[in-house]
Design a protein around this motif. Structure first.
Motif, mmCIF file in Angstrom:
data_model
loop_
_atom_site.group_PDB
_atom_site.id
_atom_site.type_symbol
_atom_site.label_atom_id
_atom_site.label_comp_id
_atom_site.label_asym_id
_atom_site.label_seq_id
_atom_site.Cartn_x
_atom_site.Cartn_y
_atom_site.Cartn_z
ATOM 1 N N ARG A 1 0.831 -1.197 0.000
ATOM 2 C CA ARG A 1 0.000 0.000 0.000
ATOM 3 C C ARG A 1 0.868 1.251 0.000
ATOM 4 O O ARG A 1 0.584 2.212 -0.708
ATOM 5 N N LYS A 2 1.916 1.258 0.807
ATOM 6 C CA LYS A 2 2.781 2.439 0.861
ATOM 7 C C LYS A 2 3.481 2.678 -0.475
ATOM 8 O O LYS A 2 3.622 3.818 -0.928
ATOM 9 N N PHE A 3 3.921 1.599 -1.126
ATOM 10 C CA PHE A 3 4.598 1.732 -2.418
ATOM 11 C C PHE A 3 3.638 2.335 -3.439
ATOM 12 O O PHE A 3 3.993 3.246 -4.197
ATOM 13 N N ALA A 4 2.408 1.831 -3.454
ATOM 14 C CA ALA A 4 1.415 2.375 -4.381
ATOM 15 C C ALA A 4 1.095 3.826 -4.045
ATOM 16 O O ALA A 4 0.985 4.682 -4.933
ATOM 17 N N PHE A 5 0.972 4.113 -2.757
ATOM 18 C CA PHE A 5 0.605 5.450 -2.293
ATOM 19 C C PHE A 5 1.644 6.484 -2.714
ATOM 20 O O PHE A 5 1.309 7.566 -3.214
ATOM 21 N N TYR A 6 2.921 6.155 -2.524
ATOM 22 C CA TYR A 6 3.992 7.127 -2.770
ATOM 23 C C TYR A 6 4.583 7.056 -4.174
ATOM 24 O O TYR A 6 5.123 8.038 -4.679
ATOM 25 N N LYS A 7 4.490 5.888 -4.815
ATOM 26 C CA LYS A 7 5.212 5.702 -6.080
ATOM 27 C C LYS A 7 4.310 5.520 -7.303
ATOM 28 O O LYS A 7 4.681 5.916 -8.407
ATOM 29 N N LEU A 8 3.171 4.864 -7.142
ATOM 30 C CA LEU A 8 2.387 4.448 -8.304
ATOM 31 C C LEU A 8 1.139 5.292 -8.553
ATOM 32 O O LEU A 8 0.694 5.412 -9.695
ATOM 33 N N ALA A 9 0.557 5.839 -7.497
ATOM 34 C CA ALA A 9 -0.744 6.488 -7.628
ATOM 35 C C ALA A 9 -0.678 7.757 -8.472
ATOM 36 O O ALA A 9 0.305 8.505 -8.432
ATOM 37 N N LYS A 10 -1.742 7.981 -9.236
ATOM 38 C CA LYS A 10 -1.937 9.240 -9.942
ATOM 39 C C LYS A 10 -2.957 10.045 -9.137
ATOM 40 O O LYS A 10 -4.048 9.549 -8.833
ATOM 41 N N ILE A 11 -2.583 11.263 -8.782
ATOM 42 C CA ILE A 11 -3.400 12.055 -7.872
ATOM 43 C C ILE A 11 -4.301 12.991 -8.670
ATOM 44 O O ILE A 11 -3.865 13.651 -9.619
ATOM 45 N N ILE A 12 -5.572 13.045 -8.270
ATOM 46 C CA ILE A 12 -6.539 13.892 -8.953
ATOM 47 C C ILE A 12 -7.498 14.473 -7.919
ATOM 48 O O ILE A 12 -7.859 13.804 -6.947
ATOM 49 N N ARG A 13 -7.884 15.732 -8.097
ATOM 50 C CA ARG A 13 -8.849 16.325 -7.182
ATOM 51 C C ARG A 13 -10.224 15.711 -7.417
ATOM 52 O O ARG A 13 -10.540 15.251 -8.517
ATOM 53 N N LEU A 14 -11.034 15.694 -6.371
ATOM 54 C CA LEU A 14 -12.341 15.051 -6.431
ATOM 55 C C LEU A 14 -13.171 15.573 -7.604
ATOM 56 O O LEU A 14 -13.747 14.781 -8.365
ATOM 57 N N GLN A 15 -13.248 16.880 -7.759
ATOM 58 C CA GLN A 15 -14.074 17.439 -8.822
ATOM 59 C C GLN A 15 -13.581 17.006 -10.201
ATOM 60 O O GLN A 15 -14.383 16.698 -11.096
ATOM 61 N N GLU A 16 -12.260 16.950 -10.362
ATOM 62 C CA GLU A 16 -11.708 16.501 -11.648
ATOM 63 C C GLU A 16 -12.048 15.033 -11.913
ATOM 64 O O GLU A 16 -12.344 14.651 -13.052
ATOM 65 N N MET A 17 -11.999 14.225 -10.868
ATOM 66 C CA MET A 17 -12.350 12.809 -11.031
ATOM 67 C C MET A 17 -13.809 12.660 -11.442
ATOM 68 O O MET A 17 -14.148 11.903 -12.362
ATOM 69 N N LEU A 18 -14.691 13.394 -10.795
ATOM 70 C CA LEU A 18 -16.111 13.309 -11.128
ATOM 71 C C LEU A 18 -16.356 13.788 -12.557
ATOM 72 O O LEU A 18 -17.186 13.216 -13.277
ATOM 73 N N GLU A 19 -15.628 14.817 -12.979
ATOM 74 C CA GLU A 19 -15.753 15.283 -14.367
ATOM 75 C C GLU A 19 -15.228 14.226 -15.339
ATOM 76 O O GLU A 19 -15.811 14.008 -16.407
ATOM 77 N N MET A 20 -14.124 13.559 -14.955
ATOM 78 C CA MET A 20 -13.572 12.508 -15.803
ATOM 79 C C MET A 20 -14.574 11.358 -15.940
ATOM 80 O O MET A 20 -14.731 10.772 -17.018
#
Length: 287
Positions: free
Chosen positions: A139-158
């Motif tokens: 989980r930590k590896f994914a959290f710090y290395k793999l995840a793509k970060i997006i704001r909530l509103q942008e995700m809902l628009e996507m």
């Protein structure tokens, strides 16, 4: 009696990989020997295709069933089959889950692992609570290395864009009671999705009708292999259908009693190179 599968399908976490999420050299060598005897090897995992590549170090699998069967790929990574989650259901699930502090990711067909920035900011304390907990390093590896970060509103628009292709919602927490709450929140979507788990600390939301076994049917058809000629290795709820239908079903020693009851055979613990030991002892002989 030596077993003679024509296709062997391997779950990854808790099965093929050790507790450090590594495919050991011993396991690689055993799998190569099996492959050299004419048996096709397929990774059958809840991971995205991109995430599945990290621990196998370019091992030459013959095919990939990823995201619990939502995506199926040839050995070179060519996508040949995909089943999508309805975007509006993903949005509904996100809104429900945000009531609690949970680790969750939304996976798409391109192996992106999306995390909501506003929720991510609440998560670091959770990830540092118990560093010995099973799966926490992943989980930590994914959290710090793999995840793509997006704001909530942008995700809902996507998710409003029909071109967006999501295949899985992955939820993790160390509290079983909170995971039960997650299942309750997702239950109203149940007729349109498949709710499963790949370990004791997670819940996964998948497209309806998707499973690892359904994904494996592509390769059975391609290579002319019958169900009774398939060997499946697994340890968790998301292996249930594959273990039930395969001619040779192998549960790991570390699996729950419920999963073991589905299997014809029990392999040693995943952290003791159980897959390699089973291959040597029951299929190819030798040590």
């Amino acid at each position: 009696m030596e077993l003679k599968p024509r296709l062997a399908a391997f779950d990854m976490d808790g099965t093929l990989l050790n507790k450090e999420s590594q495919m050991t050299q011993v396991t690689k060598e055993a799998c190569l020997k099996l492959q050299q005897q004419g048996c096709k090897l397929v990774l059958s995992t809840g991971r995205t295709f991109g995430s599945a590549q990290i621990p196998i170090d370019a091992f030459p699998f013959d095919g990939f069933v990823c995201s619990n069967g939502a995506t199926v790929l040839e050995s070179d990574g060519t996508m040949v089959q995909q089943t999508l989650l309805p975007n509006h259901l993903v949005a509904d699930a996100i809104r429900a889950l945000r009531q609690e502090v949970l680790y969750y990711e939304v996976h798409d067909t391109a192996s992106n692992r999306w995390m909501i920035q506003e929720d991510r900011e609440r998560l670091e304390a959770l990830l540092n609570e118990d560093t010995s907990l099973e799966g926490i390093s992943i989980r930590k590896f994914a959290f710090y290395k793999l995840a793509k970060i997006i704001r909530l509103q942008e995700m809902l628009e996507m998710l409003d864009d029909p071109k967006t292709e999501m295949v899985k919602l992955f939820i993790w927490h160390n509290d079983p009671e909170l995971l039960e709450w997650v299942r309750e929140q997702l239950a109203p979507l149940g007729s349109q999705v498949n709710i499963t788990s790949s370990g004791r600390h997670n819940v996964e939301l998948l497209p309806q009708g998707v499973s690892k076994w359904e994904g494996l049917q592509y390769f059975c058809s391609k290579w002319g292999i019958a169900a009774e000629e398939v060997m499946v290795f697994g340890d968790a709820e998301n292996d249930r259908e594959a273990l039930t239908h395969a001619g040779y079903s192998v549960a790991m020693e570390n699996a729950s009693q419920e999963i073991k009851a589905l299997a014809n055979y029990i392999a040693p613990h995943h952290d003791e190179e159980g897959v390699a030991r089973f291959i040597h002892e029951r299929i190819i002989g030798g040590r």
